[in-house]
Design an enzyme around this catalytic site. Structure first.
Site, short mmCIF file in Angstrom:
data_model
loop_
_atom_site.label_atom_id
_atom_site.label_comp_id
_atom_site.label_asym_id
_atom_site.label_seq_id
_atom_site.Cartn_x
_atom_site.Cartn_y
_atom_site.Cartn_z
N ASP A 22 44.53 -15.86 31.39
CA ASP A 22 44.82 -16.63 30.19
C ASP A 22 43.88 -16.23 29.05
OD1 ASP A 22 46.26 -19.18 29.04
OD2 ASP A 22 44.13 -19.48 28.58
N TYR A 27 40.32 -16.76 21.24
CA TYR A 27 39.20 -16.47 22.14
C TYR A 27 38.53 -15.13 21.82
CZ TYR A 27 41.65 -19.98 25.03
OH TYR A 27 42.30 -21.10 25.50
N LYS A 56 47.93 -16.48 22.91
CA LYS A 56 48.38 -17.59 22.07
C LYS A 56 48.20 -17.30 20.58
CE LYS A 56 46.26 -20.52 25.62
NZ LYS A 56 45.24 -19.55 26.06
N HIS A 88 49.32 -22.15 20.03
CA HIS A 88 48.08 -22.73 20.54
C HIS A 88 47.91 -24.21 20.23
CE1 HIS A 88 43.83 -21.28 21.88
NE2 HIS A 88 44.07 -22.49 22.33
#
Length: 253
Positions: A22, A27, A56, A88
């Site tokens: 994921d 990130y 996302k 997201h």
């Protein structure tokens, strides 16, 4: 996790047997995740198709921005396609959400993503999609654990066959010392993390345990040799305190 830390965590996870990674634009580790997956596949002869990669959309900034973001994520991970692409969060309002979703639907039609879903969506946001008659998300990735049970969202998603993914099934360690968690860990001779992951699995959720520790990554797989009783599951459900472990935009307009 970013940089080498992200790369190492993904390699260790894949080597331990995980097959679902994921990531997210937010990130800043799509490139490292992709490189770790490619390196693992090359080293082991594992086909790309055996790894499930999620990323996302960071912001709902309009249709053109969303279209560009999907392409950017695809380029960053360099995996040929994205298995699951999520919006997201719901921040931005109904119109911005709608066009972000339109871009995701089109990316799926193009084949650059295989499945599409949402993250941190509350009932209001999901109901908008139902009312609009659009393709519904295959999954809603939200904060789910015994201290944040979100029964209303869970029931809504089940009604519409939307899978539920728990992005903080370990409660970020905040309740490892809770008496009930400690009691069950002692009973089953397990770690608190194992009890929380087992709860998530038995609820029918897809848990996403996060760790940068090789030992913890390996340990988190040790959850298939015991089962919580119905009574224990009910006791864990009763611990709900609406504990927000990071952010909670499920009620945003």
């Amino acid at each position: 996790m970013e940089g080498q830390e992200a790369y190492n965590a993904v390699r260790w996870a894949l080597e331990a047997g995980y097959r679902h990674i994921d990531s997210a634009e937010w990130y800043y580790n799509e490139k490292e995740c992709g490189r770790a997956i490619k390196d693992f596949c090359a080293a082991t002869g594992t086909p790309r198709e055996a790894i499930f990669f999620t990323t996302k959309l960071m912001h709902n900034n309009g249709y053109a921005a969303a279209k560009a973001a999907v392409r950017k994520s695809l380029k960053e991970c360099d995996l040929g396609y994205i298995d699951l692409y999520l919006i997201h969060g719901p921040i931005g309002g109904p119109q911005k959400r709608a066009v972000s979703w339109k871009a995701a639907v089109e990316a799926k039609a193009e084949g650059i993503v295989r499945s599409i879903g949402v993250s941190n969506y509350g009932i209001k946001h999901l109901q908008e999609m139902v009312d609009a008659g659009v393709e519904l998300p295959v999954l809603n990735q939200i904060d789910l654990h015994p201290f944040m049970t979100r029964t209303d969202i869970v029931n809504f998603c089940k009604k519409y066959d939307i899978a539920l993914e728990a992005w903080a099934p370990l409660v970020r360690g905040l309740r490892f010392r809770h008496p009930k968690i400690v009691e069950l860990a002692q009973k089953y001779k397990k770690e608190p993390a194992h009890i929380l992951l087992r709860y998530s699995l038995q609820k029918g959720f897809i848990p996403l345990p996060k760790s940068s520790s090789k030992a913890r990554i390996q340990s988190n797989l040790q959850v298939y040799d015991f089962e919580l009783t119905d009574q224990e599951m009910a006791e864990l459900d009763s611990l709900d305190e609406y504990l927000v472990t990071d952010w909670d935009p499920t009620n945003t307009p």
